[in-house]
Design a protein around this motif. Structure first.
Motif, mmCIF file in Angstrom:
data_model
loop_
_atom_site.group_PDB
_atom_site.id
_atom_site.type_symbol
_atom_site.label_atom_id
_atom_site.label_comp_id
_atom_site.label_asym_id
_atom_site.label_seq_id
_atom_site.Cartn_x
_atom_site.Cartn_y
_atom_site.Cartn_z
ATOM 1 N N ARG A 4 56.649 -38.160 109.679
ATOM 2 C CA ARG A 4 57.348 -37.455 110.764
ATOM 3 C C ARG A 4 58.861 -37.597 110.605
ATOM 4 O O ARG A 4 59.591 -37.774 111.573
ATOM 5 N N ASP A 5 59.333 -37.494 109.370
ATOM 6 C CA ASP A 5 60.765 -37.512 109.079
ATOM 7 C C ASP A 5 61.322 -36.134 109.411
ATOM 8 O O ASP A 5 61.406 -35.251 108.573
ATOM 9 N N ARG A 6 61.688 -35.946 110.657
ATOM 10 C CA ARG A 6 62.095 -34.628 111.136
ATOM 11 C C ARG A 6 63.381 -34.140 110.472
ATOM 12 O O ARG A 6 63.507 -32.961 110.174
ATOM 13 N N ILE A 7 64.312 -35.039 110.227
ATOM 14 C CA ILE A 7 65.548 -34.657 109.544
ATOM 15 C C ILE A 7 65.237 -34.300 108.094
ATOM 16 O O ILE A 7 65.749 -33.315 107.557
ATOM 17 N N GLY A 8 64.389 -35.079 107.444
ATOM 18 C CA GLY A 8 63.996 -34.784 106.073
ATOM 19 C C GLY A 8 63.318 -33.431 105.958
ATOM 20 O O GLY A 8 63.578 -32.676 105.016
ATOM 21 N N MET A 9 62.451 -33.116 106.917
ATOM 22 C CA MET A 9 61.790 -31.805 106.909
ATOM 23 C C MET A 9 62.819 -30.692 107.061
ATOM 24 O O MET A 9 62.731 -29.654 106.399
ATOM 25 N N GLN A 10 63.813 -30.929 107.924
ATOM 26 C CA GLN A 10 64.870 -29.939 108.128
ATOM 27 C C GLN A 10 65.658 -29.743 106.840
ATOM 28 O O GLN A 10 65.927 -28.609 106.439
ATOM 29 N N GLU A 11 66.012 -30.838 106.188
ATOM 30 C CA GLU A 11 66.791 -30.759 104.955
ATOM 31 C C GLU A 11 66.032 -30.034 103.841
ATOM 32 O O GLU A 11 66.639 -29.398 102.984
ATOM 33 N N LEU A 12 64.713 -30.131 103.856
ATOM 34 C CA LEU A 12 63.898 -29.451 102.853
ATOM 35 C C LEU A 12 63.629 -27.990 103.205
ATOM 36 O O LEU A 12 63.000 -27.272 102.437
ATOM 37 N N GLY A 13 64.084 -27.576 104.397
ATOM 38 C CA GLY A 13 63.947 -26.172 104.776
ATOM 39 C C GLY A 13 62.674 -25.830 105.521
ATOM 40 O O GLY A 13 62.289 -24.666 105.586
ATOM 41 N N ALA A 14 62.029 -26.837 106.105
ATOM 42 C CA ALA A 14 60.807 -26.576 106.867
ATOM 43 C C ALA A 14 61.118 -25.669 108.063
ATOM 44 O O ALA A 14 62.150 -25.812 108.716
ATOM 45 N N SER A 15 60.240 -24.754 108.343
ATOM 46 C CA SER A 15 60.402 -23.820 109.445
ATOM 47 C C SER A 15 60.464 -24.563 110.778
ATOM 48 O O SER A 15 59.691 -25.487 111.037
ATOM 49 N N ILE A 16 61.394 -24.148 111.625
ATOM 50 C CA ILE A 16 61.514 -24.744 112.954
ATOM 51 C C ILE A 16 60.234 -24.547 113.758
ATOM 52 O O ILE A 16 59.858 -25.403 114.544
ATOM 53 N N PHE A 17 59.540 -23.455 113.529
ATOM 54 C CA PHE A 17 58.311 -23.191 114.270
ATOM 55 C C PHE A 17 57.234 -24.211 113.914
ATOM 56 O O PHE A 17 56.532 -24.717 114.785
ATOM 57 N N TYR A 18 57.115 -24.561 112.648
ATOM 58 C CA TYR A 18 56.128 -25.561 112.244
ATOM 59 C C TYR A 18 56.542 -26.952 112.683
ATOM 60 O O TYR A 18 55.707 -27.760 113.085
ATOM 61 N N ARG A 19 57.836 -27.228 112.625
ATOM 62 C CA ARG A 19 58.308 -28.534 113.096
ATOM 63 C C ARG A 19 58.070 -28.674 114.594
ATOM 64 O O ARG A 19 57.701 -29.737 115.079
ATOM 65 N N TYR A 20 58.267 -27.591 115.318
ATOM 66 C CA TYR A 20 58.023 -27.598 116.758
ATOM 67 C C TYR A 20 56.538 -27.827 117.052
ATOM 68 O O TYR A 20 56.182 -28.647 117.895
#
Length: 57
Positions: A4-20
């Motif tokens: 659940r590394d939310r910043i890491g997912m963001q840095e890798l370009g993960a979609s905000i919808f999937y992170r949400y």
């Protein structure tokens, strides 16, 4: 993602919808996420929104 590394997912370009969606499964609120992504606590993020959405930085 498993950590659940939310910043890491963001840095890798993960979609905000999937992170949400992942956050909702974990019981994480939108203000909690806002705090994570702005480097603020949830309370600081809520206060910034109440002040007209002016997030410092």
């Amino acid at each position: 993602m498993l950590e659940r590394d939310r910043i890491g997912m963001q840095e890798l370009g993960a979609s905000i919808f999937y992170r949400y969606k992942l956050a909702m499964l974990d019981g994480t609120s939108v203000p909690d996420l806002g705090g994570v992504f702005t480097g603020m606590s949830t309370e600081e993020f809520k206060a910034a929104l109440m002040a007209g959405g002016r997030i410092p930085g």
